[in-house]
Design an enzyme around this catalytic site. Structure first.
Site, PDB file in Angstrom:
ATOM      1  N   SER A 121      43.169  44.185  45.804  1.00 37.55           N
ATOM      2  CA  SER A 121      42.351  43.876  46.223  1.00 37.55           C
ATOM      3  C   SER A 121      42.372  42.812  47.150  1.00 37.55           C
ATOM      4  O   SER A 121      41.402  43.121  48.088  1.00 37.55           O
ATOM      5  CB  SER A 121      41.847  43.545  45.591  1.00 37.55           C
ATOM      6  OG  SER A 121      42.363  42.335  44.050  1.00 37.55           O
TER       7      SER A 121
ATOM      8  N   HIS B  33      38.959  49.496  44.923  1.00 37.70           N
ATOM      9  CA  HIS B  33      38.753  49.636  46.557  1.00 37.70           C
ATOM     10  C   HIS B  33      38.823  50.483  47.545  1.00 37.70           C
ATOM     11  O   HIS B  33      38.797  50.584  48.671  1.00 37.70           O
ATOM     12  CB  HIS B  33      39.759  48.317  46.536  1.00 37.70           C
ATOM     13  CG  HIS B  33      39.631  46.985  46.554  1.00 37.70           C
ATOM     14  ND1 HIS B  33      38.119  46.086  46.312  1.00 37.70           N
ATOM     15  CD2 HIS B  33      40.071  46.205  45.279  1.00 37.70           C
ATOM     16  CE1 HIS B  33      38.137  44.951  46.173  1.00 37.70           C
ATOM     17  NE2 HIS B  33      39.516  45.611  45.458  1.00 37.70           N
TER      18      HIS B  33
ATOM     19  N   LYS C 255      31.498  48.046  43.381  1.00 38.36           N
ATOM     20  CA  LYS C 255      32.312  47.709  45.326  1.00 38.36           C
ATOM     21  C   LYS C 255      31.576  48.918  46.057  1.00 38.36           C
ATOM     22  O   LYS C 255      30.318  48.570  46.430  1.00 38.36           O
ATOM     23  CB  LYS C 255      33.545  47.734  45.123  1.00 38.36           C
ATOM     24  CG  LYS C 255      34.300  46.084  44.372  1.00 38.36           C
ATOM     25  CD  LYS C 255      36.169  46.223  44.347  1.00 38.36           C
ATOM     26  CE  LYS C 255      35.530  45.181  43.603  1.00 38.36           C
ATOM     27  NZ  LYS C 255      36.610  44.884  41.862  1.00 38.36           N
TER      28      LYS C 255
END
Ligand code: PLP
Length: 382
Positions: free
Chosen positions: A177, A205, A236
């Protein structure tokens, strides 16, 4: 007794005091922050879906139909039709037998690690794993925890070879991250086979960003292995909120029976699951968002080469610029903000001591001129 005033003072002296800024309006490239427009490179809304009309429309419809609250925990009466549909859609799309939805990624990891790792099991954890993986490991009853150097497969192998634990779990971020790099998952899967271990992969991610149709890091690397338990988040790239685990039917059933952060918490509001379902369609269909992200990333990486600070190479949406010192990173972040740019300063304990950085995150919402504006400002400050 030491006062909290003193403790806060120490944080301030170390350059570690954090501040919140209030954002008005939805996630866009330019945010209204404390009454001022800022061009932001601070969000994990990598595909620019957080404010997409398909998602907000799906949420409106679900809101009318289901209202807001889930009413109870999922195993009591809080498992709603939209959450059930989302779990099926995720499992099917990812080619896994079953998926289980969690309220957040943090909650997922706090619950699944203690549930997966049996008492006395051995855990092998990358040194740069996300805080919630670390906390999940702390909550587990693992008998042995080995932290291997970031991405160091040789060190991981040595530790696996020495372990006589009956159960071995390798736990890793798929995309780190704060570094934006991809874990050496192919080598890790090979080691898991050789040493009879399992792997928990956190793809917070990579999901939506990497892989065929955005299926994530396993797809990106061409990995299919029954040894992998896959976990990813929906706040995200998916642009909403929530998380899930996808694995074999029996592992998911076990997690549903045993993960305490699944069992002892209120079910997810149906409206969020409905928005996530709409997001899944956009993730699958909108290849142009990933193309844009890649093009912006290449442009940024090229420009960062002319700066005195090392930029970490990245094929993801995360592009860190390592400035080292806590005070330098805050000073540059402040100077950027004075110029109308928002790039978060990331300091310990999020990153190791002496590795403070600007974490530049890109979104399909950005345009090339905005990336150039950031590069110009960084050059002026270097
Ligand atoms: C953000 C993040 C999480 C936490 O997910 P939330 O849904 O925000 O709680 C978990 N793992 C990694 C690697 C992350 O970056």
């Amino acid at each position: 007794m030491i006062s909290f005033e003193d403790k806060l003072h120490t944080l301030r002296e170390q350059g570690l005091l954090r501040q919140r800024r209030t954002v008005e309006g939805p996630q866009e490239a330019v945010l209204a922050v404390d009454g001022k427009p800022l061009l932001a490179f601070a969000s994990n809304d990598y595909l620019g879906l957080a404010h997409h009309p398909d998602l907000t429309q799906a949420a409106h419809q679900a809101l009318d139909r289901y209202g807001l609250g889930a009413g109870a925990s999922a195993l009591i009466s809080g498992h709603s039709a939209p959450v059930a549909a989302l779990e099926s859609a995720l499992a099917q799309w990812l080619g896994q037998e079953r998926a289980l939805h969690f309220s957040t990624g943090y909650m997922a990891n706090l619950g699944i690690i203690p549930a997966l790792v049996g008492e006395g099991g051995a855990v092998f954890s990358d040194a740069l794993n996300h805080a919630c993986l670390i906390d999940g490991i702390r909550l587990s009853r693992a008998g042995q925890v080995t932290i291997y150097e970031h991405g160091n497969v040789a060190q991981l192998e040595a530790a696996l070879r020495q372990s006589s634990a009956p159960e071995k779990w390798i736990i890793t971020d798929a995309v780190f991250s704060m570094d934006g790099d991809v874990a050496p998952l192919k080598a890790i899967v090979a080691l898991a086979e050789q040493y009879d271990a399992r792997i928990l992969v956190d793809d917070a991610h990579g999901f939506g960003v990497l892989g065929e149709e955005g299926r994530g890091t396993l797809s990106h690397l061409g990995i299919r292995s029954p040894r992998v338990v896959y976990m990813a988040t929906l706040g995200k790239a998916a642009g909403v909120y929530g998380a899930f685990v996808a694995a074999s039917a029996e592992i998911v059933e076990w997690l549903m029976q045993r993960a305490r952060t699944y069992i002892f918490t209120t079910g997810t509001p149906p409206v969020l699951a409905a928005a996530c379902l709409a997001s899944l369609s956009r993730i699958r269909q909108d290849e142009f968002r990933r193309e844009r992200l890649r093009a912006l990333g290449a442009r940024l990486q090229e420009g960062l080469k002319s700066l005195p600070w090392p930029a970490l190479p990245s094929v993801t949406a995360i592009h860190p610029l390592v400035l080292g010192d806590n005070f330098t990173v805050t000073r540059i972040a402040d100077a950027l903000r004075d110029r109308g740019l928002w790039v978060p300063a990331i300091r310990p304990p999020t990153v190791p001591e002496g590795a403070a950085r600007l974490r530049i995150s890109l979104s399909a919402n950005h345009c090339p001129e905005q990336v150039d504006r950031l590069l110009d400002a960084l050059r002026a400050l270097a």
